[in-house]
Write an enzyme that holds these catalytic residues in place. Structure first.
Site, short mmCIF file in Angstrom:
data_model
loop_
_atom_site.label_atom_id
_atom_site.label_comp_id
_atom_site.label_asym_id
_atom_site.label_seq_id
_atom_site.Cartn_x
_atom_site.Cartn_y
_atom_site.Cartn_z
N GLN A 178 21.77 -15.89 -74.52
CA GLN A 178 20.80 -14.94 -75.09
C GLN A 178 19.56 -14.74 -74.21
O GLN A 178 19.03 -13.62 -74.10
CB GLN A 178 20.35 -15.39 -76.49
CG GLN A 178 19.60 -14.29 -77.20
CD GLN A 178 19.04 -14.73 -78.53
OE1 GLN A 178 18.40 -15.79 -78.64
NE2 GLN A 178 19.29 -13.96 -79.56
N GLU A 214 2.23 6.31 -50.18
CA GLU A 214 1.86 7.46 -51.03
C GLU A 214 0.79 7.06 -52.05
O GLU A 214 0.78 7.54 -53.19
CB GLU A 214 3.11 8.07 -51.68
CG GLU A 214 4.12 8.46 -50.60
CD GLU A 214 4.98 9.66 -50.87
OE1 GLU A 214 4.65 10.43 -51.78
OE2 GLU A 214 5.97 9.82 -50.15
C1 LIG Z 1 6.36 1.64 -44.42
C2 LIG Z 1 5.19 2.57 -44.54
C3 LIG Z 1 5.39 3.94 -44.41
C4 LIG Z 1 4.29 4.81 -44.48
N1 LIG Z 1 4.49 6.15 -44.27
C5 LIG Z 1 3.41 6.97 -44.14
C6 LIG Z 1 3.58 8.34 -43.75
O1 LIG Z 1 4.70 8.84 -43.56
N2 LIG Z 1 2.47 9.10 -43.56
C7 LIG Z 1 1.22 8.61 -43.75
O2 LIG Z 1 0.27 9.35 -43.56
N3 LIG Z 1 1.03 7.31 -44.16
C8 LIG Z 1 2.09 6.49 -44.33
N4 LIG Z 1 1.92 5.17 -44.69
C9 LIG Z 1 0.57 4.67 -44.92
C10 LIG Z 1 0.29 4.30 -46.38
O3 LIG Z 1 0.12 5.43 -47.15
C11 LIG Z 1 -0.92 3.38 -46.36
O4 LIG Z 1 -0.50 2.13 -45.79
C12 LIG Z 1 -1.52 3.15 -47.74
O5 LIG Z 1 -2.10 4.33 -48.22
C13 LIG Z 1 -2.57 2.03 -47.74
O6 LIG Z 1 -3.47 2.16 -46.68
P1 LIG Z 1 -3.76 0.89 -45.75
O7 LIG Z 1 -2.47 0.36 -45.28
O8 LIG Z 1 -4.74 1.29 -44.72
O9 LIG Z 1 -4.39 -0.20 -46.71
P2 LIG Z 1 -5.94 -0.32 -47.10
O10 LIG Z 1 -6.45 1.02 -47.49
O11 LIG Z 1 -6.66 -1.05 -46.04
O12 LIG Z 1 -5.88 -1.20 -48.41
C14 LIG Z 1 -5.81 -2.63 -48.39
C15 LIG Z 1 -5.86 -3.11 -49.85
O13 LIG Z 1 -7.11 -2.73 -50.44
C16 LIG Z 1 -6.87 -1.95 -51.59
N5 LIG Z 1 -7.91 -0.94 -51.70
C17 LIG Z 1 -8.33 -0.08 -50.75
N6 LIG Z 1 -9.28 0.73 -51.23
C18 LIG Z 1 -9.48 0.38 -52.52
C19 LIG Z 1 -10.32 0.85 -53.55
N7 LIG Z 1 -11.15 1.89 -53.37
N8 LIG Z 1 -10.25 0.25 -54.77
C20 LIG Z 1 -9.40 -0.80 -54.98
N9 LIG Z 1 -8.57 -1.27 -54.03
C21 LIG Z 1 -8.60 -0.70 -52.82
C22 LIG Z 1 -5.51 -1.35 -51.40
O14 LIG Z 1 -4.92 -0.97 -52.63
C23 LIG Z 1 -4.77 -2.48 -50.72
O15 LIG Z 1 -4.36 -3.43 -51.68
C24 LIG Z 1 3.00 4.29 -44.69
C25 LIG Z 1 2.82 2.92 -44.85
C26 LIG Z 1 3.89 2.06 -44.75
C27 LIG Z 1 3.64 0.57 -44.88
#
Ligand SMILES: Cc1cc2nc3c(=O)[nH]c(=O)nc-3n(C[C@H](O)[C@H](O)[C@H](O)COP(=O)(O)OP(=O)(O)OC[C@H]3O[C@@H](n4cnc5c(N)ncnc54)[C@H](O)[C@@H]3O)c2cc1C
Length: 382
Positions: free
Chosen positions: A281, A365
């Site tokens: 279960q 995204e």
């Molecule tokens: C495999 C992969 C594919 C991707 N493909 C694309 C693509 O095709 N085109 C493209 O343009 N981008 C792409 N990205 C980028 C992706 O959209 C970003 O990695 C994502 O938006 C987060 O940005 P960052 O990695 O700079 O993290 P950061 O912005 O540095 O964030 C780090 C942490 O802080 C948190 N955080 C940041 N700001 C805030 C806030 N204001 N309030 C609360 N929490 C916050 C975030 O949620 C996260 O937990 C891709 C990323 C990956 C890993």
């Protein structure tokens, strides 16, 4: 009931054909894709022949012209197969073509869309930069107008499909003094002098789908490559991402469908302590919770589809669907591993791969935190 129930009989038929295609052509190559972090050339060609690259491109430019509901029905089907392949196609038919379809003039559409529909040209969407992830407004890539050309300087990171892509939708600043209203959107072809694609990143999951940085050094593009008017880049990127978030949610629903089917099958065949796992279960309840999470995700995604299809902004609904569906998938795949016991940790059954693949949907995204910021921001608006 899946999203295919809210689309025409013709689109349902297409979903069946795509389901057959992924079962017969993608699934058998999935282990190879995972281990080689590449999509075999013959599969790319089969996908072109199948019309997968043109799913959302308007029929007049050689595609199938699926709307958001149709795209989500296909995403759900693709959620059942190799995640890297599903992302390559989903990104191309989603965020990488939406800008051209929405903002492009007839000349631009004629130049890019037919070759993107046939799959001769793969698309990519480039917003993120080293200093501009969750806050794309802090981007630094500049596009300076010189006569009938723009000169781009800057860099982008983590760009999906950068490996095979020929057509890049790129956001860059044309007027720094205007803040987000000074961001514009360009189409850049791979062979443009001054533009280069960096090394493919090694990732936790999503194998087969490349992620790489881009660099622009005095990269000159014709002014005819500007999509829409100057300053429309940020708004278009946000609209693109809103719809993109709904399609990601739809793919999560398909992934959860498969995990639930696999887990139920395993529970019926594995025996421990003299009875089937299906007769314990505690495990039954775990399976039931997986289905509850999946169905709630599907309901929220369906709501977002309907709101966007009515032409409303749908920001709240898209973010709600994304945060819930992506986190639900995390719980469901974790439970699937647990119910499979040691077998869940082994490469053989594929759940381990999905466990790693599933981690990305809470990041790209727009992260879960950003979705919550959007939802709270709308709730707290005066
Ligand atoms: C495999 C992969 C594919 C991707 N493909 C694309 C693509 O095709 N085109 C493209 O343009 N981008 C792409 N990205 C980028 C992706 O959209 C970003 O990695 C994502 O938006 C987060 O940005 P960052 O990695 O700079 O993290 P950061 O912005 O540095 O964030 C780090 C942490 O802080 C948190 N955080 C940041 N700001 C805030 C806030 N204001 N309030 C609360 N929490 C916050 C975030 O949620 C996260 O937990 C891709 C990323 C990956 C890993």
């Amino acid at each position: 009931m899946g999203f295919d129930m809210s689309v025409s009989a013709e689109v349902r038929l297409l979903c069946d054909e795509v389901a057959k295609f992924v079962r017969e052509q993608v699934d058998p190559r999935s282990r190879w894709i995972e281990e080689n972090d590449a999509i075999p050339d013959d599969l790319m060609q089969l996908a072109r022949d199948m019309g997968l690259f043109g799913l959302t491109i308007p029929e007049e430019y050689g595609g199938s012209g699926l709307d958001l509901a149709g795209k989500c029905a296909i995403e759900e089907v693709m959620g059942r197969t190799n995640y890297g392949f599903a992302t390559l196609i989903g990104n191309h038919t989603g965020i990488s073509t939406t800008g051209i379809t929405a903002l492009g003039n007839v000349e631009q559409k004629q130049r890019f869309l037919p070759k993107m529909a046939s799959g001769e040209w793969v698309g990519a969407f480039a917003l993120t930069e080293p200093q501009a992830g969750s806050d794309p407004a802090s981007m630094r890539t500049m596009a300076v107008k010189k006569g009938d050309r723009y000169v781009l300087n800057g860099e982008k990171i983590y760009i999906t499909n950068a490996g095979p892509a020929h057509v890049f939708t790129v956001m860059a600043i044309t007027d720094k003094s205007k803040g987000i209203k000074g961001i514009s959107v360009f189409v850049i072809e791979r062979d443009t002098p001054g533009f280069s694609v960096g090394k493919n990143e090694l990732k936790m999951g999503m194998h087969g789908c490349t992620t790489a940085p881009l660099s622009f050094t005095d990269c000159e593009v014709p002014a005819a490559n500007l999509l829409g008017a100057e300053g429309m880049g940020y708004v278009q990127a946000m609209k693109t991402l809103t719809a993109g978030r709904v399609t990601v949610s739809a793919r999560c629903c398909g992934m959860m469908d498969k995990l639930i089917d696999q887990t139920a099958d395993y529970m019926k065949t594995r025996t421990q302590g003299g009875k089937r796992l299906a007769d314990h279960q505690g495990l039954q309840w775990m399976l039931a919770d997986m289905a509850v999470a999946r169905d709630a995700a599907r309901g929220l995604t369906q709501r977002a589809i309907e709101v966007l299809m009515r032409g409303e902004r749908g920001t709240m609904e898209a973010s709600t669907a994304k945060v819930f569906s992506t986190e639900a998938l995390g719980r469901v795949v974790d439970a699937a591993v647990q119910i499979h016991g040691g077998m869940g940790y082994m490469r053989e059954v594929g759940i381990e791969t999905t466990f790693r693949d599933a981690r990305i949907v809470r990041i790209y995204e727009g992260t879960s935190e950003i979705q919550r910021n959007i939802i709270a921001g709308l709730l707290l608006k005066d």
